[in-house]
Design a protein around this motif. Structure first.
Motif, short mmCIF file in Angstrom:
data_model
loop_
_atom_site.label_atom_id
_atom_site.label_comp_id
_atom_site.label_asym_id
_atom_site.label_seq_id
_atom_site.Cartn_x
_atom_site.Cartn_y
_atom_site.Cartn_z
N TYR A 28 -3.75 12.26 -11.87
CA TYR A 28 -4.46 13.38 -12.52
C TYR A 28 -4.58 13.14 -14.01
O TYR A 28 -5.65 13.35 -14.60
N ALA A 29 -3.48 12.69 -14.64
CA ALA A 29 -3.50 12.47 -16.08
C ALA A 29 -4.55 11.42 -16.44
O ALA A 29 -5.34 11.60 -17.38
N ALA A 30 -4.59 10.34 -15.64
CA ALA A 30 -5.56 9.28 -15.92
C ALA A 30 -6.98 9.80 -15.76
O ALA A 30 -7.86 9.52 -16.59
N MET A 31 -7.20 10.57 -14.69
CA MET A 31 -8.54 11.11 -14.46
C MET A 31 -8.94 12.03 -15.60
O MET A 31 -10.07 12.00 -16.07
N ALA A 32 -8.00 12.85 -16.07
CA ALA A 32 -8.29 13.77 -17.16
C ALA A 32 -8.67 13.02 -18.43
O ALA A 32 -9.47 13.48 -19.22
N LEU A 33 -8.10 11.82 -18.58
CA LEU A 33 -8.41 11.03 -19.77
C LEU A 33 -9.71 10.24 -19.59
O LEU A 33 -10.14 9.54 -20.49
N GLY A 34 -10.31 10.35 -18.42
CA GLY A 34 -11.59 9.69 -18.19
C GLY A 34 -11.48 8.18 -18.04
O GLY A 34 -12.41 7.45 -18.34
N VAL A 35 -10.34 7.71 -17.54
CA VAL A 35 -10.13 6.27 -17.35
C VAL A 35 -10.90 5.82 -16.10
O VAL A 35 -11.05 6.58 -15.15
N SER A 36 -11.38 4.58 -16.11
CA SER A 36 -12.10 4.09 -14.93
C SER A 36 -11.12 3.89 -13.77
O SER A 36 -9.92 3.74 -13.97
N ARG A 37 -11.66 3.87 -12.55
CA ARG A 37 -10.78 3.75 -11.38
C ARG A 37 -10.06 2.41 -11.36
O ARG A 37 -8.94 2.30 -10.91
N GLN A 38 -10.75 1.39 -11.88
CA GLN A 38 -10.12 0.08 -11.90
C GLN A 38 -8.97 0.03 -12.90
O GLN A 38 -7.93 -0.55 -12.63
N HIS A 39 -9.19 0.70 -14.05
CA HIS A 39 -8.12 0.76 -15.04
C HIS A 39 -6.93 1.51 -14.45
O HIS A 39 -5.78 1.10 -14.57
N LEU A 40 -7.25 2.62 -13.78
CA LEU A 40 -6.21 3.40 -13.12
C LEU A 40 -5.40 2.53 -12.15
O LEU A 40 -4.16 2.53 -12.18
N ALA A 41 -6.11 1.77 -11.33
CA ALA A 41 -5.42 0.97 -10.32
C ALA A 41 -4.58 -0.12 -10.96
O ALA A 41 -3.39 -0.26 -10.67
N MET A 42 -5.21 -0.89 -11.85
CA MET A 42 -4.55 -2.10 -12.34
C MET A 42 -3.53 -1.82 -13.44
O MET A 42 -2.51 -2.49 -13.53
N GLU A 51 0.84 -1.20 0.00
CA GLU A 51 0.00 0.00 0.00
C GLU A 51 0.88 1.25 0.00
O GLU A 51 0.59 2.21 -0.71
N ALA A 52 1.96 1.19 0.78
CA ALA A 52 2.88 2.34 0.80
C ALA A 52 3.45 2.57 -0.60
O ALA A 52 3.56 3.72 -1.06
N ALA A 53 3.79 1.47 -1.30
CA ALA A 53 4.34 1.61 -2.65
C ALA A 53 3.30 2.22 -3.59
O ALA A 53 3.61 3.11 -4.38
N LEU A 54 2.05 1.75 -3.46
CA LEU A 54 1.00 2.29 -4.34
C LEU A 54 0.78 3.78 -4.07
O LEU A 54 0.54 4.56 -4.98
N ARG A 55 0.85 4.14 -2.79
CA ARG A 55 0.61 5.54 -2.44
C ARG A 55 1.76 6.45 -2.84
O ARG A 55 1.58 7.67 -2.94
N SER A 56 2.94 5.86 -3.02
CA SER A 56 4.07 6.72 -3.34
C SER A 56 4.15 7.03 -4.84
O SER A 56 5.04 7.76 -5.26
N VAL A 57 3.23 6.49 -5.62
CA VAL A 57 3.21 6.85 -7.05
C VAL A 57 2.81 8.33 -7.15
O VAL A 57 1.84 8.75 -6.53
N PRO A 58 3.60 9.13 -7.90
CA PRO A 58 3.32 10.57 -7.95
C PRO A 58 1.90 10.86 -8.42
O PRO A 58 1.35 10.16 -9.27
N LEU A 59 1.32 11.91 -7.86
CA LEU A 59 -0.08 12.25 -8.15
C LEU A 59 -0.32 12.59 -9.62
O LEU A 59 -1.44 12.43 -10.11
N GLU A 60 0.72 13.04 -10.31
CA GLU A 60 0.53 13.45 -11.71
C GLU A 60 -0.10 12.33 -12.54
O GLU A 60 -0.94 12.58 -13.40
N TYR A 61 0.34 11.09 -12.28
CA TYR A 61 -0.20 9.97 -13.06
C TYR A 61 -1.69 9.85 -12.84
O TYR A 61 -2.46 9.61 -13.76
#
Lengths: 305, 280
Positions: free
Chosen positions: A188-202, A176-186
């Motif tokens: 934001y970029a995914a959200m801006a592209l309208g990707v689903s949360r599951q796609h974002l995660a996996m 979980e710590a590793a997942l949380r340390s992924v920079p926020l930019e990724y």
């Protein structure tokens, strides 16, 4: 001007004090960290006759352990195999559950549930191994005995199962710590592209965090190799080369814990147990050191993918 | 359509695994309370084991006392080197190779299996220095075991103190040690204390290292340094392994779990207090 001189003396006095404090701190830090090397050297020294007289290869590849027989035979192959089998099996069970739980906590858990689950994971790491081992032996092994009509339900599999439950919290926390340390930019970029949360995660977060998640696995692997009480109570303690996951075996920590108290210091048996300990600690350290070097590089290089 | 089905399945897996963790903890606590709870009373807590074989009757008072002695001794022996090493890593060693090496050594120490620590102390204390199976040897083994825990938790608590404090103290010309003792340490105190509690809990539950260095099946646990002691986790192991009394084993496990839950919850609340201090 006498006043100025007093101040000057006072200052040099203070510098002296600072120097003493900092050298005490540096000396303590260095000496206590060197304790690890002292431990390794001491264990090497105690086990030296085994390496010089019996030899590394025959000690590691010998499958029979009769330190008190005549002639004495000391080979720890079956214990090494048991150790790897138990730890590998534990990882096999713990990895999917641990990763899924980490992703759930990092991305999908409702805040309230996450606020409950995080301390729960923490508390699970605090439960001692003897309690896990006891419950495993009293409940799980009994269950196997009744369900499959066995004379005794202990096996490498039972040990793996309990070890898996013991290391899942470690995998969850570190992944979980590793997942949380992924920079926020990724994100934001995914959200801006309208990707689903599951796609974002996996497809985005997990690949980016994979080094940290692998680190979590290696840590869990090292921990299960060195764990004593659970395997002592569950693996069956039979000194034979295990031929399947459901066979009994005796991993290295169990061997040391069971036999150390009954040896005569200085005897071949005593030395052989130290040699077995050295092998175990080197196995664990190889895994951990590899991961530390990996994580250090990761820190230095920032988030290189 | 297939896509959403897969998505839902995946989502279900996440939920199941999350709830599984919760279920594990609840079932451990619930089961121990169910099986061990009825046997816990003041006699069980306050009296020595008796009956034949020993432990079928009576209580676990010497084991509780022994565990408290062991963890107290372990903490006394490990906090000063642990804290100083942490201070070095966070305040003094910010450049050069030495802190990198020390960090690596401490991390590796944290990974050393506890039975290996026991093995080392057995050879050094029990055999070479002639302490025998004793409280002192067990305390030393546990101290070595919790040392990296203390270093890492104290280091992280110190590093979490806002660098502006160091900057301001420095610019005011305050000495380094004054900054450390009067500014940095008080602000990290809750986190450091939480680390000590975690170390206490870790030591209280450890069985393998004391099994080979300190524990006896029966002892008075008077606190004499060169005498063997009883300890809760080892007593649990013996009660179960020698088929002495399952009921008492469940009750002992429950007492041990209760002690550890208490310590860990205290540590967790100190940690969250520290987080609140840091965010101010």
């Amino acid at each position: 001007m006498p006043k100025k001189r007093v101040i000057a003396i006072d200052r040099s006095n203070k510098e002296w004090k600072e120097k003493i404090i900092s050298s005490i701190i540096i000396a303590t830090a260095t000496v206590s960290s060197l304790l690890l090397l002292a431990m390794l050297l001491f264990i090497l020294k105690e086990s030296w006759p085994v390496w010089s007289q019996i030899g590394i290869s025959s000690f590691l590849s010998g499958a029979s352990w009769r330190p008190l027989g005549s002639p004495p035979q000391i080979g720890i192959l079956s214990m090494i195999v048991s150790t790897l089998w138990v730890a590998g099996g534990a990882l096999l069970i713990a990895t999917p559950l641990g990763f899924a739980c980490a992703i759930f906590l990092a991305e999908f858990a409702p805040p309230l549930l996450a606020a409950v689950l995080r301390p729960v994971v923490n508390i699970l790491t605090g439960i001692p191994s003897v309690v896990y081992g006891f419950l495993g032996a009293a409940v799980l092994v009994k269950f196997f005995e009744v369900k499959f009509d066995l004379a005794s339900g202990e096996s490498l599999f039972a040990a793996s199962l309990i070890l898996a439950i013991m290391v899942i919290p470690f995998i969850v926390t570190n992944s979980e710590a590793a997942l949380r340390s992924v920079p926020l930019e990724y994100r934001y970029a995914a959200m801006a592209l309208g990707v689903s949360r599951q796609h974002l995660a996996m497809k985005i977060l997990v690949p980016l965090a994979r080094k940290g998640m692998l680190g979590a696995l290696a840590l869990a692997f090292g921990r299960s190799m060195g764990e004593t009480m659970a395997v002592l109570m569950l693996a069956g303690n039979i000194l034979r080369l295990p031929m399947s996951w459901f066979a009994k075996g005796e991993p290295l920590p169990a061997l040391i814990a069971l036999e150390l108290g009954s040896t005569t210091p200085g005897s071949l048996h005593y030395q052989a147990l130290f040699a077995a300990g050295l092998v175990l600690v080197l196995m664990v350290m190889t895994v951990n050191l590899g991961i530390n070097i990996l994580l250090y590089r990761l820190q230095k290089g920032g988030h290189t993918i | 359509m297939k896509r959403t089905l897969m998505d839902r399945l995946q989502m279900a897996c996440f939920w199941v695994s999350g709830l599984f963790i919760l279920l594990v903890l609840l079932s451990i606590i619930g089961y121990l309370i169910w099986r061990g709870g009825p046997f816990i009373n003041s006699e069980f807590i306050m009296s020595s084991p008796s009956g034949f074989p020993l432990g079928t009757e009576g209580g676990i008072f010497p084991a509780i006392k022994g565990t408290l002695w062991l963890i107290l001794l372990a903490l006394i022996m490990s906090i000063i080197p642990g804290l100083l090493t942490a201070i070095y890593l966070s305040e003094y060693g910010r450049q050069g190779q030495l802190p990198v090496i020390i960090n690596l050594l401490v991390q590796s120490m944290a990974g050393v299996p506890s039975i290996i620590t026991g093995l080392f102390v057995y050879a050094l204390g029990v055999v070479t220095l002639g302490w025998g199976i004793s409280l002192l040897a067990g305390g030393l083994a546990l101290a070595i075991m919790v040392f990296p825990v203390i270093v890492i938790s104290s280091r992280d608590a110190l590093l979490a103190v806002d660098d502006n404090y160091r900057l301001v103290a420095n610019s005011l010309g305050v000495s380094r040690s004054y900054t450390l003792f009067r500014v940095i340490l008080p602000r990290a105190a809750a986190g450091i204390l939480a680390g000590w509690l975690l170390a206490l809990g870790y030591a209280a539950g450890a069985t393998a290292p004391i099994m080979v260095t300190a524990a006896a099946i029966i002892a008075s646990s008077s606190g004499a340094l060169l005498e063997p002691v009883m300890a809760l986790p080892y007593h649990l192991y013996i009660l179960f392994n020698e088929h002495i009394s399952m009921n008492h084993a469940y009750a002992t496990a429950l007492v041990l779990l209760g002690l550890l839950l208490f310590i860990n919850v205290l540590a967790l609340s100190l940690q969250s207090l520290q987080e609140r201090i840091n965010s101010h």
